[in-house]
Design a protein around this motif. Structure first.
Motif, PDB file in Angstrom:
ATOM      1  N   SER A 142      11.848  19.957 119.456  1.00 28.20           N
ATOM      2  CA  SER A 142      11.043  18.743 119.347  1.00 28.20           C
ATOM      3  C   SER A 142       9.863  18.779 120.321  1.00 28.20           C
ATOM      4  O   SER A 142       9.874  19.528 121.303  1.00 28.20           O
ATOM      5  CB  SER A 142      11.900  17.511 119.657  1.00 28.20           C
ATOM      6  OG  SER A 142      12.260  17.512 121.035  1.00 28.20           O
ATOM      7  N   GLN A 143       8.880  17.934 120.073  1.00 27.00           N
ATOM      8  CA  GLN A 143       7.737  17.809 120.981  1.00 27.00           C
ATOM      9  C   GLN A 143       8.215  17.359 122.355  1.00 27.00           C
ATOM     10  O   GLN A 143       7.721  17.820 123.387  1.00 27.00           O
ATOM     11  CB  GLN A 143       6.705  16.818 120.406  1.00 27.00           C
ATOM     12  CG  GLN A 143       5.527  16.532 121.322  1.00 27.00           C
ATOM     13  CD  GLN A 143       5.815  15.416 122.319  1.00 27.00           C
ATOM     14  OE1 GLN A 143       6.490  14.440 121.998  1.00 27.00           O
ATOM     15  NE2 GLN A 143       5.299  15.561 123.527  1.00 27.00           N
ATOM     16  N   GLY A 144       9.208  16.485 122.367  1.00 26.33           N
ATOM     17  CA  GLY A 144       9.762  16.006 123.629  1.00 26.33           C
ATOM     18  C   GLY A 144      10.382  17.127 124.453  1.00 26.33           C
ATOM     19  O   GLY A 144      10.340  17.105 125.687  1.00 26.33           O
ATOM     20  N   ARG A 145      10.950  18.102 123.772  1.00 30.05           N
ATOM     21  CA  ARG A 145      11.543  19.255 124.474  1.00 30.05           C
ATOM     22  C   ARG A 145      10.449  20.094 125.137  1.00 30.05           C
ATOM     23  O   ARG A 145      10.637  20.578 126.257  1.00 30.05           O
ATOM     24  CB  ARG A 145      12.353  20.095 123.494  1.00 30.05           C
ATOM     25  CG  ARG A 145      13.152  21.185 124.144  1.00 30.05           C
ATOM     26  CD  ARG A 145      14.386  20.640 124.847  1.00 30.05           C
ATOM     27  NE  ARG A 145      15.175  21.745 125.336  1.00 30.05           N
ATOM     28  CZ  ARG A 145      15.431  21.978 126.624  1.00 30.05           C
ATOM     29  NH1 ARG A 145      14.984  21.148 127.542  1.00 30.05           N
ATOM     30  NH2 ARG A 145      16.134  23.008 126.994  1.00 30.05           N
ATOM     31  N   ILE A 146       9.302  20.240 124.486  1.00 26.78           N
ATOM     32  CA  ILE A 146       8.183  20.972 125.102  1.00 26.78           C
ATOM     33  C   ILE A 146       7.702  20.221 126.337  1.00 26.78           C
ATOM     34  O   ILE A 146       7.444  20.826 127.383  1.00 26.78           O
ATOM     35  CB  ILE A 146       7.023  21.176 124.100  1.00 26.78           C
ATOM     36  CG1 ILE A 146       7.479  22.021 122.907  1.00 26.78           C
ATOM     37  CG2 ILE A 146       5.813  21.803 124.792  1.00 26.78           C
ATOM     38  CD1 ILE A 146       7.943  23.418 123.244  1.00 26.78           C
ATOM     39  N   SER A 147       7.619  18.911 126.238  1.00 27.43           N
ATOM     40  CA  SER A 147       7.250  18.104 127.398  1.00 27.43           C
ATOM     41  C   SER A 147       8.238  18.339 128.536  1.00 27.43           C
ATOM     42  O   SER A 147       7.843  18.492 129.696  1.00 27.43           O
ATOM     43  CB  SER A 147       7.227  16.616 127.021  1.00 27.43           C
ATOM     44  OG  SER A 147       6.941  15.834 128.148  1.00 27.43           O
ATOM     45  N   GLN A 148       9.511  18.393 128.197  1.00 25.58           N
ATOM     46  CA  GLN A 148      10.531  18.636 129.208  1.00 25.58           C
ATOM     47  C   GLN A 148      10.385  20.030 129.816  1.00 25.58           C
ATOM     48  O   GLN A 148      10.560  20.199 131.018  1.00 25.58           O
ATOM     49  CB  GLN A 148      11.919  18.464 128.601  1.00 25.58           C
ATOM     50  CG  GLN A 148      13.028  18.439 129.632  1.00 25.58           C
ATOM     51  CD  GLN A 148      14.368  18.103 129.001  1.00 25.58           C
ATOM     52  OE1 GLN A 148      14.678  18.539 127.903  1.00 25.58           O
ATOM     53  NE2 GLN A 148      15.163  17.325 129.714  1.00 25.58           N
ATOM     54  N   PHE A 149      10.041  21.030 129.001  1.00 26.61           N
ATOM     55  CA  PHE A 149       9.803  22.382 129.529  1.00 26.61           C
ATOM     56  C   PHE A 149       8.708  22.351 130.591  1.00 26.61           C
ATOM     57  O   PHE A 149       8.788  23.028 131.607  1.00 26.61           O
ATOM     58  CB  PHE A 149       9.357  23.341 128.432  1.00 26.61           C
ATOM     59  CG  PHE A 149      10.408  23.725 127.424  1.00 26.61           C
ATOM     60  CD1 PHE A 149      11.761  23.490 127.632  1.00 26.61           C
ATOM     61  CD2 PHE A 149      10.024  24.327 126.249  1.00 26.61           C
ATOM     62  CE1 PHE A 149      12.710  23.855 126.695  1.00 26.61           C
ATOM     63  CE2 PHE A 149      10.959  24.711 125.303  1.00 26.61           C
ATOM     64  CZ  PHE A 149      12.310  24.476 125.521  1.00 26.61           C
ATOM     65  N   GLU A 150       7.660  21.577 130.327  1.00 25.28           N
ATOM     66  CA  GLU A 150       6.516  21.526 131.237  1.00 25.28           C
ATOM     67  C   GLU A 150       6.801  20.708 132.489  1.00 25.28           C
ATOM     68  O   GLU A 150       6.301  21.037 133.569  1.00 25.28           O
ATOM     69  CB  GLU A 150       5.289  20.983 130.500  1.00 25.28           C
ATOM     70  CG  GLU A 150       4.814  21.906 129.401  1.00 25.28           C
ATOM     71  CD  GLU A 150       3.688  21.371 128.536  1.00 25.28           C
ATOM     72  OE1 GLU A 150       3.208  22.113 127.676  1.00 25.28           O
ATOM     73  OE2 GLU A 150       3.287  20.190 128.724  1.00 25.28           O
ATOM     74  N   LEU A 151       7.602  19.653 132.347  1.00 24.39           N
ATOM     75  CA  LEU A 151       7.888  18.777 133.486  1.00 24.39           C
ATOM     76  C   LEU A 151       9.161  19.154 134.249  1.00 24.39           C
ATOM     77  O   LEU A 151       9.251  18.928 135.456  1.00 24.39           O
ATOM     78  CB  LEU A 151       7.999  17.328 133.005  1.00 24.39           C
ATOM     79  CG  LEU A 151       6.726  16.735 132.408  1.00 24.39           C
ATOM     80  CD1 LEU A 151       7.005  15.362 131.806  1.00 24.39           C
ATOM     81  CD2 LEU A 151       5.631  16.657 133.455  1.00 24.39           C
ATOM     82  N   LYS A 152      10.138  19.672 133.539  1.00 27.70           N
ATOM     83  CA  LYS A 152      11.421  20.067 134.140  1.00 27.70           C
ATOM     84  C   LYS A 152      11.823  21.432 133.593  1.00 27.70           C
ATOM     85  O   LYS A 152      12.782  21.551 132.817  1.00 27.70           O
ATOM     86  CB  LYS A 152      12.502  19.046 133.813  1.00 27.70           C
ATOM     87  CG  LYS A 152      12.308  17.706 134.457  1.00 27.70           C
ATOM     88  CD  LYS A 152      13.479  16.817 134.163  1.00 27.70           C
ATOM     89  CE  LYS A 152      13.341  15.538 134.971  1.00 27.70           C
ATOM     90  NZ  LYS A 152      14.562  14.756 134.929  1.00 27.70           N
ATOM     91  N   PRO A 153      11.091  22.473 133.963  1.00 26.93           N
ATOM     92  CA  PRO A 153      11.327  23.794 133.382  1.00 26.93           C
ATOM     93  C   PRO A 153      12.688  24.401 133.700  1.00 26.93           C
ATOM     94  O   PRO A 153      13.093  25.364 133.054  1.00 26.93           O
ATOM     95  CB  PRO A 153      10.195  24.644 133.952  1.00 26.93           C
ATOM     96  CG  PRO A 153       9.745  23.931 135.165  1.00 26.93           C
ATOM     97  CD  PRO A 153       9.988  22.473 134.920  1.00 26.93           C
TER      98      PRO A 153
END
Length: 84
Positions: A36-47
């Motif tokens: 999901s798009q939210g998962r990409i956001s999480q990768f960037e914020l909480k890798p």
């Protein structure tokens, strides 16, 4: 350009920079990886939440390469705290 990766925060910044350099939105990158798009956001914020498989897929899509080398011991501070 070669970048050293010492902290998880740096990993998130590298992913974000590479995604933007490729002209991809979070949604576009998510579709290519199958998350999901939210998962990409999480990768960037909480890798620290990225699995090894996801990291290798991300690096492939973003045109990045992972290289592991011995660190120069003269640059390592004893008992230096990292963010993990």
């Amino acid at each position: 350009m070669q970048q050293s990766l010492i902290t998880t925060t740096q990993l998130g910044q590298i992913i974000l920079s590479a995604r933007k350099a490729k002209g991809l939105s979070q949604a576009e990158l998510a579709a290519r990886i199958g998350v999901s798009q939210g998962r990409i956001s999480q990768f960037e914020l909480k890798p620290e939440t990225i699995t090894t498989e996801q990291l290798l897929l991300l690096t492939s899509i973003l045109g990045l390469e992972i290289s592991i080398n011995l660190r120069n011991t003269s640059t390592v501070t004893k008992n230096k705290k990292t963010d993990w």
